[in-house]
Design a protein around this motif. Structure first.
Motif, PDB file in Angstrom:
ATOM      1  N   GLN A 139      44.748  37.793  44.277  1.00 36.56           N
ATOM      2  CA  GLN A 139      43.808  36.891  44.939  1.00 36.56           C
ATOM      3  C   GLN A 139      42.372  37.122  44.453  1.00 36.56           C
ATOM      4  O   GLN A 139      41.529  36.255  44.579  1.00 36.56           O
ATOM      5  CB  GLN A 139      43.859  37.104  46.461  1.00 36.56           C
ATOM      6  CG  GLN A 139      45.253  36.943  47.055  1.00 36.56           C
ATOM      7  CD  GLN A 139      45.748  35.509  47.004  1.00 36.56           C
ATOM      8  OE1 GLN A 139      45.069  34.590  47.450  1.00 36.56           O
ATOM      9  NE2 GLN A 139      46.918  35.289  46.424  1.00 36.56           N
ATOM     10  N   ASP A 140      42.100  38.314  43.925  1.00 36.22           N
ATOM     11  CA  ASP A 140      40.714  38.648  43.570  1.00 36.22           C
ATOM     12  C   ASP A 140      40.454  38.445  42.081  1.00 36.22           C
ATOM     13  O   ASP A 140      41.385  38.248  41.288  1.00 36.22           O
ATOM     14  CB  ASP A 140      40.407  40.101  43.971  1.00 36.22           C
ATOM     15  CG  ASP A 140      41.282  41.075  43.199  1.00 36.22           C
ATOM     16  OD1 ASP A 140      42.515  40.868  43.158  1.00 36.22           O
ATOM     17  OD2 ASP A 140      40.738  42.018  42.602  1.00 36.22           O
ATOM     18  N   ILE A 141      39.181  38.507  41.716  1.00 36.21           N
ATOM     19  CA  ILE A 141      38.777  38.262  40.328  1.00 36.21           C
ATOM     20  C   ILE A 141      39.226  39.413  39.423  1.00 36.21           C
ATOM     21  O   ILE A 141      39.849  39.200  38.382  1.00 36.21           O
ATOM     22  CB  ILE A 141      37.231  38.123  40.236  1.00 36.21           C
ATOM     23  CG1 ILE A 141      36.741  36.991  41.153  1.00 36.21           C
ATOM     24  CG2 ILE A 141      36.782  37.888  38.803  1.00 36.21           C
ATOM     25  CD1 ILE A 141      35.251  37.021  41.440  1.00 36.21           C
ATOM     26  N   ARG A 144      42.908  39.695  38.437  1.00 41.48           N
ATOM     27  CA  ARG A 144      43.257  38.616  37.501  1.00 41.48           C
ATOM     28  C   ARG A 144      42.817  38.979  36.084  1.00 41.48           C
ATOM     29  O   ARG A 144      43.582  38.845  35.123  1.00 41.48           O
ATOM     30  CB  ARG A 144      42.576  37.307  37.917  1.00 41.48           C
ATOM     31  CG  ARG A 144      43.258  36.579  39.059  1.00 41.48           C
ATOM     32  CD  ARG A 144      42.626  35.195  39.244  1.00 41.48           C
ATOM     33  NE  ARG A 144      43.411  34.364  40.138  1.00 41.48           N
ATOM     34  CZ  ARG A 144      43.133  34.178  41.429  1.00 41.48           C
ATOM     35  NH1 ARG A 144      42.103  34.767  41.993  1.00 41.48           N
ATOM     36  NH2 ARG A 144      43.893  33.394  42.166  1.00 41.48           N
ATOM     37  N   GLN A 182      39.115  30.931  46.697  1.00 44.31           N
ATOM     38  CA  GLN A 182      39.883  31.032  45.454  1.00 44.31           C
ATOM     39  C   GLN A 182      39.336  30.229  44.264  1.00 44.31           C
ATOM     40  O   GLN A 182      39.279  30.754  43.160  1.00 44.31           O
ATOM     41  CB  GLN A 182      41.353  30.682  45.704  1.00 44.31           C
ATOM     42  CG  GLN A 182      42.103  31.757  46.464  1.00 44.31           C
ATOM     43  CD  GLN A 182      42.109  33.078  45.722  1.00 44.31           C
ATOM     44  OE1 GLN A 182      42.187  33.098  44.497  1.00 44.31           O
ATOM     45  NE2 GLN A 182      41.989  34.169  46.436  1.00 44.31           N
ATOM     46  N   ASN A 185      36.724  32.164  42.678  1.00 44.31           N
ATOM     47  CA  ASN A 185      37.288  33.332  41.981  1.00 44.31           C
ATOM     48  C   ASN A 185      37.877  32.939  40.629  1.00 44.31           C
ATOM     49  O   ASN A 185      37.754  33.665  39.646  1.00 44.31           O
ATOM     50  CB  ASN A 185      38.389  33.988  42.829  1.00 44.31           C
ATOM     51  CG  ASN A 185      37.828  34.777  44.002  1.00 44.31           C
ATOM     52  OD1 ASN A 185      36.608  34.900  44.153  1.00 44.31           O
ATOM     53  ND2 ASN A 185      38.706  35.286  44.844  1.00 44.31           N
ATOM     54  N   ALA A 189      36.852  34.308  36.975  1.00 43.32           N
ATOM     55  CA  ALA A 189      37.881  34.896  36.102  1.00 43.32           C
ATOM     56  C   ALA A 189      37.875  34.202  34.736  1.00 43.32           C
ATOM     57  O   ALA A 189      37.973  34.864  33.693  1.00 43.32           O
ATOM     58  CB  ALA A 189      39.260  34.795  36.753  1.00 43.32           C
TER      59      ALA A 189
END
Ligand code: THG
Length: 273
Positions: A139-141, A144, A182, A185, A189
Motif C-alpha cells: 500500500q505504501d510508496i 512498491r 493510493q 502513492n 512510486a
C-alpha cells in the motif's frame, strides 16, 4: 505512450458470454475496433469464469489473429496460461507477457518463469511485472519501489534488457474505504521507478482499476492518466475506445515535450497510431 487495449477480458459481460458460446465475432469486432482506435497491443485476459483457462487463452489468441496482426499482451498471473497462449501466438510484431509478480508464496520463481518465456518468445517480447510479492500488494510508496528495484535487478541479472521490462505499481480502486491516499502513492512510486535503471524500464498501470465501483468513472480515469503522464508513465492498459481519453494522452504528452507542438497535434497523434 504505449497504449494497451483492455476490452478483451473475461471480466466484461459480453466477452465472458462470447467465451462461453465460442462466439468469435464479438472478440474479432473488439480486436478490430481497438486496433483502429490506436492500440499498440491488445490485452488478452480470460477472466475468472472460464473453467479451462489454458484452452480459452488459446482460443482467444487464435480468434484475434484470424482478423488482425496487432501485437498481443497475454494477461494472466498463471505461468501455465501464458505458456498455453505462447504456443499459438505470433510474436513477430511484438508481444507482452502480463502480469508477473516478483514472487508468490506458492511460487518463489514466478518472475523468472515470465522472463524466461519472454526471452524464448523472441527479441520483441516484453514483460509486465507487478510490484507485488508473497506478502501481497503493498500500500505504501517505499515497498512498491523496493519491489520494483528487485524486479529490475533480477531481470537484468538474467540478462533481460530493462527496456523490455514494464513495471506496474498496481493502482487500486479509489472508492474503497481508506484508499484515497493510493493514487498519490502511485504517482510518487512512478517518479522513483523512473530512476531504477538507465535507460529506465517502462512504467504501466491498469487504469480502469482506479474507478471500479465509482460513479464518475471516465472522469476519474482521464484526469489520473494526465497526472501520471506528467510523472513519467509511458504506457497504460486502458479503454482505447474512450476518444477523450486518447486526446488527453496526446495533449499530456505534447505538454511534456514528448511530441512536437503544431496546431494539429491531436490529428498528428491519432494519425500516427
Ligand atoms: N495491471 C496489469 N494488468 C491488468 C490490470 C492491472 N490487467 C487487467 C486489469 N488490471 C486491467 N483491465 C481492466 C479491465 C476492465 C476493468 C478494469 C481493468 C473494469 N471492468 C468492468 C468493471 O469491473 O466494472 C467490467 C464491467 C462490465 O462492463 O461488464 O473496470 O492493474 N498489469
Amino acid at each position: 505512450m504505449i497504449l494497451i487495449a483492455e476490452r478483451i477480458n473475461g471480466m466484461f459481460k459480453d466477452v465472458k458470454q462470447a467465451i462461453a458460446e465460442k462466439d468469435k465475432q464479438v472478440i474479432q469486432e473488439l480486436a478490430k475496433k481497438q486496433t483502429e482506435a490506436g492500440a499498440a497491443y491488445l490485452d488478452v485476459n480470460v477472466g475468472t469464469a472460464a473453467a479451462d483457462q489454458e484452452g480459452t487463452m488459446q482460443w482467444l489468441v487464435e480468434t484475434i489473429q484470424e482478423t488482425c496482426s496487432t501485437p498481443l499482451c497475454l494477461d494472466s498471473q498463471k505461468p501455465d496460461v501464458i505458456a498455453a497462449g505462447l504456443k499459438v501466438v505470433n510474436a513477430q510484431n511484438g508481444l507482452i507477457l502480463n502480469s508477473a509478480p516478483l514472487n508468490k508464496k506458492a511460487d518463489e520463481e514466478i518472475l523468472d518463469k515470465y522472463v524466461e518465456m519472454a526471452a524464448q518468445a523472441g527479441p520483441k517480447a516484453s514483460i509486465i511485472a507487478l510490484t507485488m510479492d508473497k506478502n501481497g500488494v503493498p500500500q505504501d510508496i517505499d515497498t512498491r519501489v523496493a519491489i520494483a528495484a528487485e524486479i529490475v535487478s533480477k531481470a537484468t541479472e538474467i540478462g533481460f534488457d530493462a527496456r523490455r521490462l514494464f513495471i506496474d505499481p498496481i493502482i487500486l480502486p479509489v472508492r474503497v474505504p481508506n484508499a484515497q491516499v493510493q493514487p498519490g502513492n502511485i504517482l510518487a512510486a512512478i517518479d522513483q521507478i523512473g530512476y531504477l535503471a538507465d535507460p529506465a524500464p517502462h512504467i504501466t498501470i491498469g487504469l480502469s482499476n482506479l474507478s471500479q465501483g465509482a460513479t464518475e468513472r471516465s472522469l476519474i480515469n482521464r484526469i489520473f492518466l494526465a497526472m501520471a503522464v506528467s510523472r513519467g508513465l509511458d504506457s497504460a492498459i486502458v479503454d482505447v475506445l474512450d476518444e477523450k481519453l486518447i486526446n488527453i494522452v496526446a495533449t499530456a504528452e505534447m505538454l511534456m515535450n514528448k511530441q512536437i507542438y503544431s496546431d494539429s497535434f491531436l490529428k498528428v497523434y491519432t494519425a500516427g497510431k
